[in-house]
Design an enzyme around this catalytic site. Structure first.
Site, PDB file in Angstrom:
ATOM      1  N   GLY A  89       0.773  -1.228   0.000  1.00  0.00           N
ATOM      2  CA  GLY A  89       0.000   0.000   0.000  1.00  0.00           C
ATOM      3  C   GLY A  89       0.807   1.281   0.000  1.00  0.00           C
ATOM      4  O   GLY A  89       0.336   2.309   0.484  1.00  0.00           O
TER       5      GLY A  89
ATOM      6  N   ASN B 139       1.537   3.012  -2.724  1.00  0.00           N
ATOM      7  CA  ASN B 139       0.794   3.911  -3.616  1.00  0.00           C
ATOM      8  C   ASN B 139      -0.472   4.424  -2.946  1.00  0.00           C
ATOM      9  O   ASN B 139      -0.838   5.595  -3.101  1.00  0.00           O
ATOM     10  CB  ASN B 139       0.463   3.196  -4.927  1.00  0.00           C
ATOM     11  CG  ASN B 139       1.640   3.205  -5.880  1.00  0.00           C
ATOM     12  OD1 ASN B 139       2.021   4.254  -6.379  1.00  0.00           O
ATOM     13  ND2 ASN B 139       2.243   2.043  -6.113  1.00  0.00           N
TER      14      ASN B 139
ATOM     15  N   ARG C 230     -13.517 -16.933 -10.502  1.00  0.00           N
ATOM     16  CA  ARG C 230     -13.141 -15.525 -10.717  1.00  0.00           C
ATOM     17  C   ARG C 230     -14.406 -14.670 -10.881  1.00  0.00           C
ATOM     18  O   ARG C 230     -14.501 -13.557 -10.370  1.00  0.00           O
ATOM     19  CB  ARG C 230     -12.284 -15.467 -11.992  1.00  0.00           C
ATOM     20  CG  ARG C 230     -11.424 -14.262 -12.128  1.00  0.00           C
ATOM     21  CD  ARG C 230     -10.522 -14.380 -13.332  1.00  0.00           C
ATOM     22  NE  ARG C 230      -9.351 -15.205 -13.115  1.00  0.00           N
ATOM     23  CZ  ARG C 230      -8.279 -14.832 -12.390  1.00  0.00           C
ATOM     24  NH1 ARG C 230      -8.230 -13.650 -11.825  1.00  0.00           N
ATOM     25  NH2 ARG C 230      -7.253 -15.639 -12.251  1.00  0.00           N
TER      26      ARG C 230
ATOM     27  N   ILE D 101      -6.275 -10.605 -11.806  1.00  0.00           N
ATOM     28  CA  ILE D 101      -6.777 -10.393 -13.168  1.00  0.00           C
ATOM     29  C   ILE D 101      -8.290 -10.278 -13.066  1.00  0.00           C
ATOM     30  O   ILE D 101      -8.943 -11.082 -12.375  1.00  0.00           O
ATOM     31  CB  ILE D 101      -6.343 -11.560 -14.071  1.00  0.00           C
ATOM     32  CG1 ILE D 101      -4.828 -11.489 -14.263  1.00  0.00           C
ATOM     33  CG2 ILE D 101      -7.077 -11.513 -15.409  1.00  0.00           C
ATOM     34  CD1 ILE D 101      -4.235 -12.643 -15.028  1.00  0.00           C
ATOM     35  N   LEU D 102      -8.841  -9.266 -13.713  1.00  0.00           N
ATOM     36  CA  LEU D 102     -10.276  -8.981 -13.582  1.00  0.00           C
ATOM     37  C   LEU D 102     -11.036  -9.485 -14.805  1.00  0.00           C
ATOM     38  O   LEU D 102     -10.516  -9.461 -15.927  1.00  0.00           O
ATOM     39  CB  LEU D 102     -10.469  -7.475 -13.423  1.00  0.00           C
ATOM     40  CG  LEU D 102      -9.860  -6.910 -12.124  1.00  0.00           C
ATOM     41  CD1 LEU D 102      -9.655  -5.404 -12.225  1.00  0.00           C
ATOM     42  CD2 LEU D 102     -10.734  -7.268 -10.923  1.00  0.00           C
TER      43      LEU D 102
ATOM     44  N   ASN E 234      -5.077   2.074 -13.358  1.00  0.00           N
ATOM     45  CA  ASN E 234      -4.126   1.140 -12.758  1.00  0.00           C
ATOM     46  C   ASN E 234      -2.731   1.748 -12.837  1.00  0.00           C
ATOM     47  O   ASN E 234      -2.431   2.519 -13.751  1.00  0.00           O
ATOM     48  CB  ASN E 234      -4.135  -0.191 -13.526  1.00  0.00           C
ATOM     49  CG  ASN E 234      -3.189  -1.209 -12.914  1.00  0.00           C
ATOM     50  OD1 ASN E 234      -3.094  -1.337 -11.698  1.00  0.00           O
ATOM     51  ND2 ASN E 234      -2.469  -1.946 -13.759  1.00  0.00           N
TER      52      ASN E 234
ATOM     53  N   HIS F 204       1.226   0.578 -13.180  1.00  0.00           N
ATOM     54  CA  HIS F 204       2.011  -0.596 -13.566  1.00  0.00           C
ATOM     55  C   HIS F 204       3.488  -0.206 -13.594  1.00  0.00           C
ATOM     56  O   HIS F 204       3.857   0.820 -14.165  1.00  0.00           O
ATOM     57  CB  HIS F 204       1.569  -1.094 -14.946  1.00  0.00           C
ATOM     58  CG  HIS F 204       2.269  -2.363 -15.334  1.00  0.00           C
ATOM     59  ND1 HIS F 204       1.951  -3.577 -14.785  1.00  0.00           N
ATOM     60  CD2 HIS F 204       3.292  -2.584 -16.190  1.00  0.00           C
ATOM     61  CE1 HIS F 204       2.744  -4.505 -15.283  1.00  0.00           C
ATOM     62  NE2 HIS F 204       3.565  -3.935 -16.147  1.00  0.00           N
TER      63      HIS F 204
ATOM     64  N   SER G 111       3.826   3.465 -15.238  1.00  0.00           N
ATOM     65  CA  SER G 111       2.768   4.018 -16.089  1.00  0.00           C
ATOM     66  C   SER G 111       1.428   3.981 -15.364  1.00  0.00           C
ATOM     67  O   SER G 111       1.144   3.036 -14.632  1.00  0.00           O
ATOM     68  CB  SER G 111       2.602   3.171 -17.363  1.00  0.00           C
ATOM     69  OG  SER G 111       3.834   2.986 -18.034  1.00  0.00           O
TER      70      SER G 111
ATOM     71  N   GLU H  78      -8.013  -5.579 -22.034  1.00  0.00           N
ATOM     72  CA  GLU H  78      -6.690  -6.110 -22.356  1.00  0.00           C
ATOM     73  C   GLU H  78      -5.755  -5.921 -21.161  1.00  0.00           C
ATOM     74  O   GLU H  78      -5.569  -4.778 -20.697  1.00  0.00           O
ATOM     75  CB  GLU H  78      -6.136  -5.333 -23.563  1.00  0.00           C
ATOM     76  CG  GLU H  78      -5.025  -6.036 -24.283  1.00  0.00           C
ATOM     77  CD  GLU H  78      -4.501  -5.165 -25.420  1.00  0.00           C
ATOM     78  OE1 GLU H  78      -3.397  -5.427 -25.875  1.00  0.00           O
ATOM     79  OE2 GLU H  78      -5.200  -4.212 -25.820  1.00  0.00           O
TER      80      GLU H  78
ATOM     81  N   ASP I 149      -3.118  -4.944 -18.727  1.00  0.00           N
ATOM     82  CA  ASP I 149      -2.078  -3.906 -18.761  1.00  0.00           C
ATOM     83  C   ASP I 149      -2.013  -3.238 -20.142  1.00  0.00           C
ATOM     84  O   ASP I 149      -0.958  -2.730 -20.542  1.00  0.00           O
ATOM     85  CB  ASP I 149      -0.687  -4.476 -18.401  1.00  0.00           C
ATOM     86  CG  ASP I 149      -0.639  -5.014 -16.977  1.00  0.00           C
ATOM     87  OD1 ASP I 149      -1.378  -4.510 -16.127  1.00  0.00           O
ATOM     88  OD2 ASP I 149       0.140  -5.957 -16.731  1.00  0.00           O
TER      89      ASP I 149
HETATM   90  C1  GAR Z   1       3.650  -1.353  -7.206  1.00  0.00           C
HETATM   91  O1  GAR Z   1       4.971  -1.360  -7.669  1.00  0.00           O
HETATM   92  C2  GAR Z   1       2.685  -1.398  -8.382  1.00  0.00           C
HETATM   93  O2  GAR Z   1       3.106  -0.654  -9.491  1.00  0.00           O
HETATM   94  C3  GAR Z   1       2.669  -2.869  -8.682  1.00  0.00           C
HETATM   95  O3  GAR Z   1       2.648  -3.483  -7.415  1.00  0.00           O
HETATM   96  C4  GAR Z   1       3.338  -2.651  -6.471  1.00  0.00           C
HETATM   97  C5  GAR Z   1       2.436  -2.431  -5.291  1.00  0.00           C
HETATM   98  O4  GAR Z   1       3.112  -1.771  -4.260  1.00  0.00           O
HETATM   99  N1  GAR Z   1       1.545  -3.249  -9.490  1.00  0.00           N
HETATM  100  C6  GAR Z   1       1.584  -4.192 -10.413  1.00  0.00           C
HETATM  101  O5  GAR Z   1       2.556  -4.859 -10.647  1.00  0.00           O
HETATM  102  C7  GAR Z   1       0.277  -4.381 -11.161  1.00  0.00           C
HETATM  103  N2  GAR Z   1       0.463  -5.214 -12.302  1.00  0.00           N
HETATM  104  P1  GAR Z   1       2.290  -0.995  -3.141  1.00  0.00           P
HETATM  105  O6  GAR Z   1       1.230  -1.949  -2.625  1.00  0.00           O
HETATM  106  O7  GAR Z   1       3.312  -0.724  -2.052  1.00  0.00           O
HETATM  107  O8  GAR Z   1       1.708   0.264  -3.719  1.00  0.00           O
END
Ligand code: GAR
Length: 228
Positions: free
Chosen positions: A17, A19, A70, A97-98, A112, A114, A141, A148, A150
């Site tokens: 968490g 982000n 899912r 994956i959703l 999202n 990435h 990004s 699709e 990512d």
């Molecule tokens: C982050 O680096 C994010 O970009 C990545 O997971 C991490 C989560 O860290 N997301 C992906 O790879 C999605 N495909 P956080 O929980 O500390 O924010």
């Protein structure tokens, strides 16, 4: 979106968490123009949930392992999100994956983050793949979530130079600190301000079609201009 109210934001997480914390901090500084109304994790007991609770934000855990398919998980997840009527749904390290049905429910409202310079390195182990390819640049990004994986329109990217001494760990940390934590609040704020939109599978910022993603740091010409 009601212009007199801050946008309603739901954040989906699976782990640490960091982000999410950047979004919480920006909201507390009044920099996000959005209120985080709910944080949902598909994993119980993760650090991101504690971060939300410490900030007084409502949380919910919907453990994907409790659902046989899912589709069943996505139905319950989607209902929990819809119940709080969000303007924006931000996936912040949400590692599921959703289904197409779920994505259609929130398409145009869902972003999202990435950890790569998309379209490079969709999926996992992005830092390792950038090192193995001897890339000079790496980054992260923000993109609209479409069916699709990512692959939805990228709206904002930030990049750093890969150093010869970088390991997977140092690169991941520098991308997180120097890029991810900066760009997500900025993109959510664009959404909250009604500046960023998805129209016919194309991202628009203000009146401009984003043929290529905006690059961090931003040169904001429309903001903070001196008043005459
Ligand atoms: C982050 O680096 C994010 O970009 C990545 O997971 C991490 C989560 O860290 N997301 C992906 O790879 C999605 N495909 P956080 O929980 O500390 O924010």
């Amino acid at each position: 979106m009601n212009p007199s109210q801050p946008a309603r934001l739901v954040v989906l997480i699976s782990g640490t968490g960091r982000n999410l914390q950047a979004l919480i901090d920006a909201a507390e500084r009044d920099d996000l123009h959005a209120r985080i109304v709910l944080v949902i994790s598909n994993r119980p007991g993760v650090q991101g949930l504690a971060r939300a609770e410490a900030a007084g934000i409502a949380t919910q855990t919907i453990d994907h392992r409790d659902y046989p398919t899912r589709e069943a998980f996505d139905q319950v997840l989607g209902d929990a999100i819809a119940a709080v009527e969000p303007d924006i749904v931000a996936l912040a390290g949400f590692m599921r994956i959703l289904t197409a049905e779920f994505i259609r429910r929130f398409e145009g409202r869902m972003l999202n983050i990435h950890p790569s310079l998309l379209p490079k390195y969709r999926g996992l182990q992005t830092h390792r793949r950038a090192l193995e390819a001897a890339d000079h640049w790496h980054g992260a990004s923000i993109h609209f979530v479409t069916e699709e994986l990512d692959g939805g329109p990228v709206v904002l990217q930030g990049r750093i130079a890969v150093e010869p001494t970088d390991t997977e760990e140092t690169l991941a940390r520098r991308v997180m600190e120097n890029v991810e934590l900066q760009i997500y609040p900025a993109a959510v704020r664009w959404m909250a301000d009604g500046r960023l939109r998805l129209r016919d599978h194309v991202a628009w910022l203000d009146d401009t079609q984003l043929q290529t993603p905006a690059l961090w740091p931003l040169e904001e010409s429309t903001e903070d201009s001196p008043t005459p």
